[in-house]
Scaffold this motif. Sequence first.
Motif, PDB file in Angstrom:
ATOM      1  N   UNK A 183     -38.560  55.418  71.066  1.00  0.00           N
ATOM      2  CA  UNK A 183     -39.497  54.312  70.685  1.00  0.00           C
ATOM      3  C   UNK A 183     -40.910  54.644  71.204  1.00  0.00           C
ATOM      4  N   UNK A 184     -40.911  55.455  72.250  1.00  0.00           N
ATOM      5  CA  UNK A 184     -42.460  55.915  72.531  1.00  0.00           C
ATOM      6  C   UNK A 184     -43.314  56.485  71.212  1.00  0.00           C
ATOM      7  N   UNK A 185     -42.431  57.254  70.416  1.00  0.00           N
ATOM      8  CA  UNK A 185     -42.953  58.090  69.383  1.00  0.00           C
ATOM      9  C   UNK A 185     -43.296  56.759  68.332  1.00  0.00           C
ATOM     10  N   UNK A 186     -42.408  56.067  68.244  1.00  0.00           N
ATOM     11  CA  UNK A 186     -42.847  54.789  67.240  1.00  0.00           C
ATOM     12  C   UNK A 186     -43.873  53.963  67.582  1.00  0.00           C
ATOM     13  N   UNK A 187     -44.179  53.757  68.863  1.00  0.00           N
ATOM     14  CA  UNK A 187     -45.304  53.047  69.476  1.00  0.00           C
ATOM     15  C   UNK A 187     -46.506  53.853  69.340  1.00  0.00           C
ATOM     16  N   UNK A 188     -46.255  55.047  69.315  1.00  0.00           N
ATOM     17  CA  UNK A 188     -47.688  55.899  69.048  1.00  0.00           C
ATOM     18  C   UNK A 188     -47.876  55.981  67.519  1.00  0.00           C
ATOM     19  N   UNK A 189     -46.758  56.018  66.819  1.00  0.00           N
ATOM     20  CA  UNK A 189     -46.974  56.216  65.554  1.00  0.00           C
ATOM     21  C   UNK A 189     -47.671  55.057  64.779  1.00  0.00           C
ATOM     22  N   UNK A 190     -47.255  53.642  65.233  1.00  0.00           N
ATOM     23  CA  UNK A 190     -47.984  52.388  64.909  1.00  0.00           C
ATOM     24  C   UNK A 190     -49.473  52.390  65.407  1.00  0.00           C
ATOM     25  N   UNK A 191     -49.616  52.722  66.568  1.00  0.00           N
ATOM     26  CA  UNK A 191     -50.862  52.743  67.331  1.00  0.00           C
ATOM     27  C   UNK A 191     -51.880  53.349  66.644  1.00  0.00           C
ATOM     28  N   UNK A 192     -51.712  54.810  66.479  1.00  0.00           N
ATOM     29  CA  UNK A 192     -52.490  55.576  65.842  1.00  0.00           C
ATOM     30  C   UNK A 192     -52.791  55.445  64.427  1.00  0.00           C
ATOM     31  N   UNK A 193     -51.538  54.909  63.695  1.00  0.00           N
ATOM     32  CA  UNK A 193     -51.831  54.705  62.296  1.00  0.00           C
ATOM     33  C   UNK A 193     -52.676  53.498  62.067  1.00  0.00           C
ATOM     34  N   UNK A 194     -52.767  52.479  62.912  1.00  0.00           N
ATOM     35  CA  UNK A 194     -53.628  51.368  62.889  1.00  0.00           C
ATOM     36  C   UNK A 194     -55.227  51.804  62.954  1.00  0.00           C
ATOM     37  N   UNK A 195     -55.160  52.767  63.878  1.00  0.00           N
ATOM     38  CA  UNK A 195     -56.447  52.934  64.250  1.00  0.00           C
ATOM     39  C   UNK A 195     -57.059  54.389  63.286  1.00  0.00           C
ATOM     40  N   UNK A 196     -56.083  55.161  62.757  1.00  0.00           N
ATOM     41  CA  UNK A 196     -56.407  56.290  61.958  1.00  0.00           C
ATOM     42  C   UNK A 196     -57.003  55.663  60.585  1.00  0.00           C
ATOM     43  N   UNK A 197     -55.917  54.965  60.092  1.00  0.00           N
ATOM     44  CA  UNK A 197     -56.173  54.381  58.678  1.00  0.00           C
ATOM     45  C   UNK A 197     -57.414  53.573  58.554  1.00  0.00           C
TER      46      UNK A 197
END
Length: 450
Positions: free
Chosen positions: A269-283
């Motif tokens: 779940x932490x991996x998924x959280x970081x995925x979404x968090x960084x995707x929002x920021x990175x994109x």
Amino acid sequence: MHEKITLLDNDHRERRDQKNLVWVVLFVTVSSLAMSCGGLFMSITGPTLQFLAVNTDSRIDQVSVVLAVRSVGAFVGAVIFSALSSSMNRSHHVWSLTFTSLALGALLTVTPFLHSRALLGVVEAVGGIIYGYFLCGIQGLYMKHWSEATSRPFVQITNVSFTVGAFLAPIIAKPFLEMESRHHTNARTCLTDSRNSVYDTNHTAAEADTFDPVIWSFVTIGAYATLVAVIFIVLGLCNIGKKIFQDQRIEIEATQMRPLKEVWALFILIVMYMFCSVASRGVFQTYIYSTAVCSALKMNVRKASYLNSLYWGGNIVGGVSGVLMSRYFKPHLMILLDLAGISASAIIMSIWGEENEVVMWIFTFVHGFSVATLRPSGMSWSNQVTNMSGKYIFIFMIGTTAGSSVMTQVTGALFQKNAFSMVHVVTGTSVSNVSVFTLMVAYNRCVLEK
């Protein structure tokens, strides 16, 4: 007599603590400067994305693959740190951070002179490894040697430092982009055709031999990173690792490390959280400039650069607020506020942003403000559940890498069809993050705390 000795001991301890505080402030300051170099490295590819595409005779989506490779490199760097952290003493730790800073300066300097997409990919991958190692190295150092509560502001400070660098990147690049744009139109820089046909048609032999002013943006940043590395070397020669971590009393307050069999599901779940968090920021950080220029908004270079800077300005304000709030508010509350902000702003931009420039200006700032503390607050929340400072710290980079590489590449492909699709991608990841964090909290309360 005993009281006199006690007073002398207390006075000596107070002077020692004050001296140590000076070294701590100095180390955190220089580390923050080095972290800003990481922000410059990761952000400069946003406003110069078209330059890199033209420079390597590539399309936007092809250059996006290179940026995905950089994200994979960041994950490799995090794994390397996790593997080495237990065997390194503090002095070795500090010196490793010093040399990674020096290498990053060199890589930034050579980037604009690469005309091969393969070579660009290698340089970005190595730079990603250095960035991932340095990020985990600094944050791991803080979380390992200071208590969970004490380390929160410092973890937030690393995020603010990254953000400052990312904010400065488009400002540094803007005058050079404006110089370059006098010779070419947006049709060339958007590169929406299968090959750079507009570029090939208008690009004469004389232009090919002309020194592109955008190169100076990379050289300037590279010189700054090298200067910071030199300062880091001086601190290393002063044996600063020993000076700032003399007192070990606070280490007993560290959160206990749970065995993997208890937390593996939470780690997913932490991996998924970081995925979404960084995707929002990175994109958003990668494509906001290109979206402003190439979508129906049709902003010129100057306005698009300001919009890009506004996003990072919101990040800085949000990050500084996070440093202050982290001392008084728990990570759980900060995450809830962040999720509400990024979801609401992304949805509003997705619906009205392309037709209304004012909406983009307002909610670009709001989104940048809200997303600023999402990742570091997630790290602090996770560190409350189990100690993440050592062998588990690379878990954060799994989601970070996947979010950056996968969603940057997906957005790059969608950009070729619709330049405003970036905002819709950010909306999807932001709303998804709400569900993921809800599951994280539920698992912790219903399983781990049961």
